[in-house]
Design a protein around this motif. Structure first.
Motif, PDB file in Angstrom:
ATOM      1  N   THR A 152      36.185  41.184  48.659  1.00 19.85           N
ATOM      2  CA  THR A 152      37.387  41.816  49.211  1.00 19.85           C
ATOM      3  C   THR A 152      37.502  41.528  50.704  1.00 19.85           C
ATOM      4  O   THR A 152      38.614  41.387  51.223  1.00 19.85           O
ATOM      5  N   PHE A 275      42.085  42.356  45.256  1.00 20.92           N
ATOM      6  CA  PHE A 275      42.063  43.211  44.070  1.00 20.92           C
ATOM      7  C   PHE A 275      41.084  42.684  43.027  1.00 20.92           C
ATOM      8  O   PHE A 275      40.452  43.452  42.299  1.00 20.92           O
ATOM      9  N   SER A 276      40.938  41.371  42.964  1.00 21.39           N
ATOM     10  CA  SER A 276      39.960  40.774  42.056  1.00 21.39           C
ATOM     11  C   SER A 276      38.550  41.206  42.436  1.00 21.39           C
ATOM     12  O   SER A 276      37.743  41.564  41.574  1.00 21.39           O
ATOM     13  N   VAL A 278      37.573  43.925  43.989  1.00 23.07           N
ATOM     14  CA  VAL A 278      37.382  45.333  43.634  1.00 23.07           C
ATOM     15  C   VAL A 278      37.117  45.467  42.142  1.00 23.07           C
ATOM     16  O   VAL A 278      36.161  46.139  41.718  1.00 23.07           O
ATOM     17  N   ALA A 279      37.961  44.823  41.328  1.00 20.69           N
ATOM     18  CA  ALA A 279      37.834  44.950  39.872  1.00 20.69           C
ATOM     19  C   ALA A 279      36.549  44.303  39.356  1.00 20.69           C
ATOM     20  O   ALA A 279      35.826  44.886  38.541  1.00 20.69           O
ATOM     21  N   ILE A 280      36.250  43.093  39.843  1.00 18.90           N
ATOM     22  CA  ILE A 280      35.068  42.370  39.372  1.00 18.90           C
ATOM     23  C   ILE A 280      33.794  43.101  39.781  1.00 18.90           C
ATOM     24  O   ILE A 280      32.849  43.236  38.986  1.00 18.90           O
ATOM     25  N   TRP A 282      33.349  46.257  40.272  1.00 14.46           N
ATOM     26  CA  TRP A 282      33.207  47.458  39.449  1.00 14.46           C
ATOM     27  C   TRP A 282      32.770  47.110  38.034  1.00 14.46           C
ATOM     28  O   TRP A 282      31.873  47.744  37.475  1.00 14.46           O
ATOM     29  N   LEU A 283      33.383  46.080  37.447  1.00 17.10           N
ATOM     30  CA  LEU A 283      33.080  45.726  36.057  1.00 17.10           C
ATOM     31  C   LEU A 283      31.697  45.112  35.891  1.00 17.10           C
ATOM     32  O   LEU A 283      31.011  45.370  34.895  1.00 17.10           O
ATOM     33  N   GLY A 329      37.942  35.507  40.880  1.00 16.93           N
ATOM     34  CA  GLY A 329      36.853  36.258  40.279  1.00 16.93           C
ATOM     35  C   GLY A 329      35.800  35.398  39.620  1.00 16.93           C
ATOM     36  O   GLY A 329      34.685  35.858  39.356  1.00 16.93           O
TER      37      GLY A 329
END
Length: 421
Positions: A152, A275-276, A278-280, A282-283, A329
């Motif tokens: 990020t 945003f990628s 943040v999402a990656i 977390w996942l 990502g």
């Protein structure tokens, strides 16, 4: 009597390290964005290379100088990181960028410009050492989180840098853009120099190497080799289109205010990457990272192709956002998979390999991109990048099989050791 030197370990606050390295990489990308996206426009306006197709070839040569140097340097610096520490490698890259990037503004012709870029790339390149430093100083269960957070910083820094760069270049010219780049990199370097801690110990690292020597065939396992192939291909796909954003913007929206709109489109890309990350991040701490590869490649390929077909600037901005979200990502996920299946004391070496192969994709692009843009125009370059992402999809099968096989073998060895203890 034990003659070994007892060294008090350095206490590392991984959260503080993450914050400072995040901030330093944010600033580094701001500096980078102030000048790098506008090289095609500089060639036209300052160095008088007016023909679009010929200028595309010169951009490819310029890019080749950068990628060839970075490809060689990344492995060298990665090996040295495992010998002398990770923080010093990040400092080398940050100070190197601050010193060498402003020289590009004063190049009198293209060949001097390309030569300076070669030197810049050898001594700069901050993201790879930043990743290595954070992985080495962070608990293993937080690796996905820190790589995602770092991503990020890179993306948001790029976003602000492209916006600032578009404004600075449009109003004040290319020289001011390059000098701004240098000043921002210097601040980034000083932050790391003063606040970041590394628990690396040179003497202990030397003893570890002597105790557990390794050969290339022992560490370059089938799973590692498949991952390196994927790093190469994502490097080709990502870097193939990188130098030509200004060209595509001019094709879609006209040459007027091309620097400004290039900054806007590039910022959309960085927002998608933010945003990628943040999402990656977390996942990846909740599910196996390899399970994310297929959807990322499908989405990335589809929206990269859509970029090539853009008919207006709005469509280009939207498709660039989603292509960056997915494509951005892929590399962090591959990096995390590599971290999970390799020896901790060799992280710098492994990250050096992955960085070099990713950069080698840029070398391929320097030849491929120039040819494609000369024969088909800039839209053809983006279609080629989408095709490479599609080609990566069937290659996931042997990669995942190799990872599962080696993970199962490692579990069996660990069980045997526990049983014999």
């Amino acid at each position: 009597m034990n003659n070994d030197i007892i060294v008090q370990p350095v206490k590392v606050n991984w959260k503080l390290n993450l914050f400072i390295v995040w901030l330093s990489q944010f600033l580094a990308m701001v500096g980078f964005g102030c000048c790098m996206p506008f090289i095609p426009l500089l060639l036209k306006e300052n160095l008088n290379i007016a023909d679009d197709n010929v200028r595309g070839v010169y951009v490819s040569i310029y890019y080749l100088a950068s990628m060839l140097s970075l490809c060689i340097a990344t492995s060298v610096w990665g090996i040295l990181a495992d010998r002398f520490g990770r923080k010093i490698m990040l400092l080398r890259a940050s100070y190197g960028a601050a010193i060498f990037y402003p020289l590009l503004a004063f190049a009198p012709n293209f060949w001097v410009l390309a030569s300076i870029r070669f030197v810049c790339s050898f001594f700069s390149g901050t993201v790879n050492p930043a990743q290595t430093l954070l992985i080495a100083t962070t608990p293993s269960e937080k690796h996905g989180f820190v790589l995602g957070v770092l991503s990020t910083g890179v993306s948001s820094g790029n976003m602000l840098g492209y916006l600032m760069g578009g404004i600075i270049v449009n109003r004040y010219g290319y020289t001011t853009g390059f000098l701004s780049c240098s000043a921002i990199y210097m601040v980034s370097a000083l932050l790391v120099h003063i606040f970041v801690k590394d628990d690396f110990n040179v003497k202990l690292a030397k003893k570890q190497r002597e105790k557990s020597p390794y050969k290339f065939k022992d560490v370059a396992t089938p799973a590692v080799l498949w991952l390196l192939v994927m790093f190469l291909l994502i490097g080709v796909s990502t870097r193939l289109i990188q130098p030509y954003m200004a060209e595509l913007v001019a094709k879609v929206n006209g040459f007027k205010d091309a620097a400004y709109w290039t900054g806007i489109v590039s910022s959309a890309s960085s927002l998608g990457g933010f945003f990628s990350g943040v999402a990656i991040g977390w996942l990846c701490d909740r599910i196996a990272p390899r399970k994310l590869m297929l959807p990322l490649l499908i989405i990335g390929g589809a929206f990269t192709a859509a970029m090539a077909l853009s008919t207006n600037i709005t469509m280009l901005i939207v498709t660039k956002f989603f292509a960056a979200f997915a494509g951005g990502g892929v590399k962090p996920v591959l990096q995390l998979i590599l971290t999970k299946i390799t020896r901790p004391e060799l992280r710098g070496t492994y990250f050096g390999w992955s960085g070099s192969l990713n950069t080698a994709g840029g070398i391929v692009c320097s030849f491929l991109g120039g040819s494609v843009i000369y024969l088909t125009g800039v839209r053809g370059v983006y279609m080629a990048a989408a095709l490479i992402l599609v080609i990566m999809i069937p290659l996931l099968i042997p990669m995942v099989m190799a990872i599962k096989k080696e993970s199962a073998a490692a579990s069996d060895v660990a069980a045997d050791k526990l049983e014999n203890a």
